[in-house]
Design an enzyme around this catalytic site. Structure first.
Site: not given
Ligand code: ARG
Length: 471
Positions: A168, A289, A295, A302
């Protein structure tokens, strides 16, 4: 109604028509734009077909030789990027037949003897799958090898690198980093196994089924199958030209493989976050970014997660297309190719990128070990310590649960409560030693170092047998 006249060079099937096909029809029904990548496979199939025709006397040796030479030239034109398509080329198969006839003359007009595009297409797609899908499997094995290199490296430090295992997404029990990495390898090895199964099942030549019913000519499908290297030939001509099960299987295998990559991707998104801090990506495998100068993003991870949706879509699209199709060939079947090509292309790029990302990343083992050594993760060991001394598990669970509750409520560390506890006492305190918990997980297949030895041996054996199957 189109008033175009049927002229020389119109579609190969135009004999019974009064007018040439409308441009709109050709634009809508063509498949050349996406099936040209089957050129190699069409040539292999056509070569086998011509050899067969010669072997049974349906084509003279001389005609056969000139058609085979023409096929060779067409292959060279494709290899050299100089093949010129014509407006009337509907698909790669008609384009190649047209060009062979231009080169070989009259003998070229005999190439389609005892053959239909229906068995020709099915043959080419199977040949394509045999080659390209085997490459996908080899990329999966490369990723497994990278995971194993990282696992071995993690086990080589003293003591082996441990990390919190999760359920979890909550800290649960400590595991070795190698154990975590190998968990993914087992899933990926099942993917290779499934692909090998699919490759074995699709190793059937449909060539000789004709349009749907075979031929009145004395053709020899076994000869063609052997020339192309297929394991066997079709037994039922209707099934041979209608069957796209192999495409569905491959799309499923790739979709599930994509789901496995998406789960790896999600973990790396988490692991590279400030909150987890378990891994840092190599600059070459991270993105920046456009606005936020600081970033460093895990875009490969992803997209491995995101593109799984598309792979599942390709599978469901194909199944929806197949559903309800009557025997035998229907033009709908032309829609098998784009999802197939897309899934194979996408998964190959994903496997290569994810492999590079994992190979070059740095594990922040201090952060992993810190998480693994949080005292709450010893809770199950405490309960099992009691079980070992005769307490029923449910009772042990409740005793430890109270210790956890008291520790949270009073801010007294669990180890101090355990030290003075009537059920435990000072002996049990050793369970809190760094790395002790993971070391104690010795049951077969468990997360500790002793079980890891056996697991590693089994994994190496599984890799070897997967490689052998693919070879
Ligand atoms: N381009 C078609 C396909 O990929 C070729 C088969 C056409 N067959 C036919 N009977 N119209 O399926």
């Amino acid at each position: 109604m189109s008033d175009k006249k049927v002229s020389e060079g119109a579609a190969l099937w135009h004999g019974r028509f009064d007018v040439a096909p409308a441009d709109d029809l050709m634009a809508y029904t063509e498949s050349l734009s996406f099936d040209q990548r089957l050129w190699r496979d069409d040539i292999v199939g056509s070569h086998a077909h011509v050899s067969m025709l010669v072997s049974v006397g349906l084509m003279s040796e001389t005609d056969g030789a000139s058609v085979l030479a023409a096929l060779q030239s067409v292959g060279d034109e494709f290899s050299n990027g100089i093949f010129v398509f014509e407006a009337t080329d509907e698909d790669i198969h008609t384009a190649i037949e047209r060009r062979v006839t231009q080169i070989a003359g009259e003998p070229g007009a005999r190439i389609h003897t005892g053959r239909s595009r229906n068995d020709q297409v099915a043959t080419a797609v199977r040949l394509w799958c045999k080659r390209e899908v085997a490459i996908v499997a080899s990329h999966v094995l490369a990723l497994v090898n990278t995971l194993e290199e990282r696992a071995v490296e993690a086990d080589a430090s003293t003591p082996p690198v441990r990390m919190p295992g999760y359920t979890h997404v909550q800290h649960a029990q400590p595991v070795l980093l190698s154990h975590h990495l190998r968990a993914h390898s087992w899933a990926l090895l099942r993917d290779v196994d499934r692909i090998s199964d699919a490759l074995a099942r699709l190793d059937v030549s449909p060539l000789g089924a004709g349009a749907l019913a075979g031929s009145s000519l004395p053709i020899n499908p076994t000869h063609s199958a052997e020339t192309m290297g297929f394991g066997t030939t079709f037994a039922n001509s209707l099934d041979a030209v209608s069957d796209r099960d192999f495409v569905a299987e491959i799309l499923f295998d790739i979709a599930l493989l994509g789901v496995h990559l998406s789960r790896i991707g999600e973990e790396w998104v988490l692991w590279t976050s400030a909150e987890f801090g378990f891994a840092v990506l190599d600059d070459a495998y991270a993105t920046g970014s456009s606005m936020l100068p600081q970033k460093k993003n895990a875009d490969i991870a992803e997209l491995a997660r995101g593109k799984a949706g598309r792979l599942i879509g390709n599978l469901t699209g194909l199944l929806a297309m197949l559903k309800g199709l009557p025997l035998a060939y229907n033009r709908d079947l032309q829609e098998d190719k784009e999802p197939l090509f897309d899934s194979v292309d996408q998964i190959r790029r994903a496997l290569i990128a994810v492999n590079g990302m994992i190979k070059t990343a740095t594990f922040k083992t201090d952060k992993m070990i810190k998480g693994a050594d949080e005292e709450a993760l010893v809770a199950t060991d405490l309960a099992e310590w009691l079980v070992h001394r005769g307490t029923p598990f449910r009772q042990a669970h409740s005793i430890v649960g109270k210790i956890v509750r008291d520790s949270i409520a009073t801010n007294v560390p669990m180890v101090d409560i355990v030290r003075g506890h009537e059920s435990f006492g000072p002996d049990a305190v050793s369970l809190f030693g760094p790395g002790i918990s993971v070391e104690r997980r010795q049951s077969p297949g468990a997360s500790g170092p002793l079980a890891a030895k056996d697991q590693k041996a089994r994994l190496m054996e599984a890799i070897r047998s997967a490689e052998a199957r693919l070879a």
